[in-house]
Structure formats: structure tokens, C-alpha cells
Design a protein around this motif. Structure first.
Motif, PDB file in Angstrom:
ATOM      1  N   THR A   1       1.889  -5.159   0.097  1.00  0.00           N
ATOM      2  CA  THR A   1       0.904  -4.940   1.163  1.00  0.00           C
ATOM      3  C   THR A   1       0.792  -3.449   1.459  1.00  0.00           C
ATOM      4  O   THR A   1      -0.308  -2.908   1.609  1.00  0.00           O
ATOM      5  N   ARG A   2       1.923  -2.790   1.501  1.00  0.00           N
ATOM      6  CA  ARG A   2       1.926  -1.343   1.768  1.00  0.00           C
ATOM      7  C   ARG A   2       1.242  -0.570   0.639  1.00  0.00           C
ATOM      8  O   ARG A   2       0.527   0.400   0.879  1.00  0.00           O
ATOM      9  N   GLN A   3       1.442  -1.008  -0.593  1.00  0.00           N
ATOM     10  CA  GLN A   3       0.778  -0.344  -1.724  1.00  0.00           C
ATOM     11  C   GLN A   3      -0.731  -0.455  -1.620  1.00  0.00           C
ATOM     12  O   GLN A   3      -1.448   0.511  -1.895  1.00  0.00           O
ATOM     13  N   LEU A   4      -1.227  -1.609  -1.203  1.00  0.00           N
ATOM     14  CA  LEU A   4      -2.669  -1.762  -1.017  1.00  0.00           C
ATOM     15  C   LEU A   4      -3.151  -0.879   0.121  1.00  0.00           C
ATOM     16  O   LEU A   4      -4.191  -0.221   0.010  1.00  0.00           O
ATOM     17  N   TYR A   5      -2.378  -0.821   1.187  1.00  0.00           N
ATOM     18  CA  TYR A   5      -2.728   0.043   2.320  1.00  0.00           C
ATOM     19  C   TYR A   5      -2.776   1.512   1.896  1.00  0.00           C
ATOM     20  O   TYR A   5      -3.718   2.233   2.211  1.00  0.00           O
ATOM     21  N   VAL A   6      -1.784   1.966   1.160  1.00  0.00           N
ATOM     22  CA  VAL A   6      -1.731   3.361   0.705  1.00  0.00           C
ATOM     23  C   VAL A   6      -2.901   3.648  -0.232  1.00  0.00           C
ATOM     24  O   VAL A   6      -3.532   4.707  -0.137  1.00  0.00           O
ATOM     25  N   ALA A   7      -3.215   2.712  -1.119  1.00  0.00           N
ATOM     26  CA  ALA A   7      -4.351   2.916  -2.026  1.00  0.00           C
ATOM     27  C   ALA A   7      -5.641   3.079  -1.238  1.00  0.00           C
ATOM     28  O   ALA A   7      -6.443   3.979  -1.523  1.00  0.00           O
ATOM     29  N   MET A   8      -5.824   2.261  -0.226  1.00  0.00           N
ATOM     30  CA  MET A   8      -7.045   2.361   0.577  1.00  0.00           C
ATOM     31  C   MET A   8      -7.050   3.617   1.438  1.00  0.00           C
ATOM     32  O   MET A   8      -8.086   4.242   1.632  1.00  0.00           O
ATOM     33  N   ALA A   9      -5.892   4.015   1.946  1.00  0.00           N
ATOM     34  CA  ALA A   9      -5.826   5.189   2.807  1.00  0.00           C
ATOM     35  C   ALA A   9      -6.006   6.480   2.008  1.00  0.00           C
ATOM     36  O   ALA A   9      -6.687   7.402   2.464  1.00  0.00           O
ATOM     37  N   GLU A  10      -5.403   6.544   0.827  1.00  0.00           N
ATOM     38  CA  GLU A  10      -5.477   7.782   0.041  1.00  0.00           C
ATOM     39  C   GLU A  10      -6.799   7.911  -0.707  1.00  0.00           C
ATOM     40  O   GLU A  10      -7.434   8.958  -0.678  1.00  0.00           O
ATOM     41  N   LYS A  11      -7.218   6.847  -1.371  1.00  0.00           N
ATOM     42  CA  LYS A  11      -8.437   6.908  -2.184  1.00  0.00           C
ATOM     43  C   LYS A  11      -9.683   6.541  -1.382  1.00  0.00           C
ATOM     44  O   LYS A  11     -10.790   6.720  -1.872  1.00  0.00           O
ATOM     45  N   ARG A  12      -9.460   5.994  -0.179  1.00  0.00           N
ATOM     46  CA  ARG A  12     -10.558   5.456   0.636  1.00  0.00           C
ATOM     47  C   ARG A  12     -11.334   4.394  -0.137  1.00  0.00           C
ATOM     48  O   ARG A  12     -12.529   4.237   0.024  1.00  0.00           O
ATOM     49  N   ASN A  13     -10.593   3.705  -0.989  1.00  0.00           N
ATOM     50  CA  ASN A  13     -11.147   2.620  -1.774  1.00  0.00           C
ATOM     51  C   ASN A  13      -9.965   1.840  -2.339  1.00  0.00           C
ATOM     52  O   ASN A  13      -8.828   2.300  -2.296  1.00  0.00           O
ATOM     53  N   CYS A  14     -10.227   0.670  -2.875  1.00  0.00           N
ATOM     54  CA  CYS A  14      -9.179  -0.065  -3.581  1.00  0.00           C
ATOM     55  C   CYS A  14      -9.781  -0.655  -4.842  1.00  0.00           C
ATOM     56  O   CYS A  14     -10.948  -1.034  -4.870  1.00  0.00           O
TER      57      CYS A  14
END
Length: 148
Positions: free
Chosen positions: A55-68
């Protein structure tokens, strides 16, 4: 009275012996139960932590890339399936809501530019979505009720 004890000590030992052995066996069984209980708690913790990490990996991907990416969502989907067996319904509902949020985030990135109002609004609510999950999962990952 003590005369009987001195002459029949062997009979007394025969009577007490099985009780002593049964007590030792009961103690060993209790220790084994404690070890198995601790191992189960450790396995549950590891599996629950893995779901939190995904869950945290998905959150970090969305926060850093502003996309998933689709791959990020696929990885999270496996965590979502596993959560069915490891968490109560309230946590599962939050994880499902987070997946839906991520899918909406992904589709908004296709429709709008990265600096659009819609993307910025989703990015602002991302932290609140993740914080709700962390708050719900924290009791499952706590060591507060472990006896020493």
C-alpha cells in the motif's frame, strides 16, 4: 505416623511419581502452546506488514510521479486480495477505496495535464487517504499487547 512414611517410602514414591511426570508433561505442552502462539502472531505480522508495504509503495508512486502505472495497481491488487484473510472489513473497505482512488488518479492523468486543477486536488487528498489506511492498520501491527 512418621513410622509408616519411613517404611513405605517406595510406595509413596510410586504414588507421587506419575503426578510429577504429568506435571512436567503439562508444563512442556504449555510451553509448546506459547511457542506456537508466538509463531502464529509473527506470521500474521509479517503478512500484514507486507500488505502495508505494498500500500505504501502505491502511495509513494502516486506521490512522487503524480501518477500510478498498471504495474503499481497490479502489485496493490495482490495486497488487496490477501487483506481479505488478514484484516477486518473496515480495513478492507479502506484498501478498496484506496484502489478506486488510485484508478481515478490514473484516469485523471490520462484526461488532464499534470498541473491541472483536478490532478492537484487529487494529489492533496492523497495524503488523507493514505493516513486513514495507516490509522486503521496500526493496531494490527502493534506490539502493545505482547506479554514479555
Amino acid at each position: 505416623m512418621w513410622c509408616w512414611l519411613s517404611t513405605n517410602w517406595l510406595e509413596l514414591l510410586k504414588a507421587i511419581g506419575p503426578t510429577i511426570i504429568a506435571s512436567i508433561v503439562a508444563y512442556v505442552a504449555w510451553q509448546q502452546w506459547q511457542v506456537n502462539r508466538t509463531a502464529l502472531r509473527e506470521k500474521l505480522f509479517d503478512r500484514r506488514l507486507r500488505i502495508y508495504e505494498q500500500t505504501r509503495q502505491l502511495y509513494v508512486a502516486m506521490a512522487e510521479k503524480r501518477n500510478c502505472s498498471d504495474e503499481d495497481l497490479r502489485d496493490f491488487e495482490s495486497a488487496l486480495v490477501a487483506s481479505t484473510f488478514l484484516y477486518k472489513k473496515d480495513v478492507q473497505d479502506l484498501l478498496i477505496r484506496f484502489r478506486e482512488f488510485a484508478q481515478h488518479y490514473q484516469s485523471a492523468n490520462v484526461q488532464f495535464t499534470k498541473d491541472s486543477y483536478e490532478i492537484n486536488k487529487l494529489a492533496e487528498s492523497l495524503d488523507a487517504e493514505f493516513l486513514a489506511i495507516v490509522t486503521a492498520i496500526r493496531p494490527y501491527l502493534s506490539f502493545d499487547n505482547i506479554r514479555k
